[in-house]
Design a protein around this motif. Structure first.
Motif, PDB file in Angstrom:
ATOM      1  N   LEU A 179     -13.258  51.130  76.863  1.00 58.27           N
ATOM      2  CA  LEU A 179     -13.534  49.979  76.130  1.00 58.27           C
ATOM      3  C   LEU A 179     -14.759  49.198  76.522  1.00 58.27           C
ATOM      4  O   LEU A 179     -14.765  49.064  77.885  1.00 58.27           O
ATOM      5  CB  LEU A 179     -12.457  49.277  75.843  1.00 58.27           C
ATOM      6  N   SER A 180     -15.682  48.908  76.035  1.00 59.87           N
ATOM      7  CA  SER A 180     -16.889  47.965  76.682  1.00 59.87           C
ATOM      8  C   SER A 180     -16.925  46.551  75.986  1.00 59.87           C
ATOM      9  O   SER A 180     -17.308  46.565  74.542  1.00 59.87           O
ATOM     10  CB  SER A 180     -18.246  48.717  76.661  1.00 59.87           C
ATOM     11  N   VAL A 181     -16.854  45.631  76.574  1.00 61.79           N
ATOM     12  CA  VAL A 181     -16.766  44.322  75.801  1.00 61.79           C
ATOM     13  C   VAL A 181     -17.903  43.403  76.499  1.00 61.79           C
ATOM     14  O   VAL A 181     -17.596  43.249  77.594  1.00 61.79           O
ATOM     15  CB  VAL A 181     -15.605  43.613  75.917  1.00 61.79           C
ATOM     16  N   SER A 182     -18.754  42.729  75.858  1.00 59.88           N
ATOM     17  CA  SER A 182     -19.542  41.577  76.460  1.00 59.88           C
ATOM     18  C   SER A 182     -18.806  40.352  76.668  1.00 59.88           C
ATOM     19  O   SER A 182     -18.310  39.862  75.764  1.00 59.88           O
ATOM     20  CB  SER A 182     -20.656  41.446  75.461  1.00 59.88           C
ATOM     21  N   LEU A 183     -18.838  39.974  77.840  1.00 64.72           N
ATOM     22  CA  LEU A 183     -17.955  38.666  78.282  1.00 64.72           C
ATOM     23  C   LEU A 183     -18.848  37.445  77.975  1.00 64.72           C
ATOM     24  O   LEU A 183     -18.230  36.519  77.855  1.00 64.72           O
ATOM     25  CB  LEU A 183     -17.901  38.851  79.752  1.00 64.72           C
TER      26      LEU A 183
END
Length: 89
Positions: free
Chosen positions: A29-33
């Motif tokens: 999972l990749s999420v922009s913070l």
């Protein structure tokens, strides 16, 4: 029929998984913070508004010079004043 079912079960008992089950913890999972968006007009114009204010221009004159509504300039000035007041505390 019974032989087919038993044969199926025997075949099923011998079957093994070739890969582990994917769980939520193992799913990449990749999420922009940080959410970035264009600043509001009063924020984008703030440095120029402050500069023109220091030169003594009125709100209406700054609005004409920047090609924006006087309310945008007023909001920018108010926010700058609020930041200034917070920094003095």
């Amino acid at each position: 029929d019974v032989g087919d079912v038993q044969g199926g079960l025997a075949m099923h008992e011998q079957w093994t998984r070739s890969q582990p089950i994917r769980t939520a913890a193992r799913v990449p999972l990749s999420v922009s913070l940080s959410y970035t968006s264009e600043p509001f007009p009063h924020q984008r114009l703030a440095p120029k508004v402050e500069e023109l204010s220091r030169l003594g221009l009125s709100t209406a004159a700054i609005a004409r010079a920047l090609g924006v509504d006087w309310k945008t300039v007023r909001k920018s000035r108010r926010r700058a004043q609020e930041r200034h007041d917070l920094n003095r505390r």
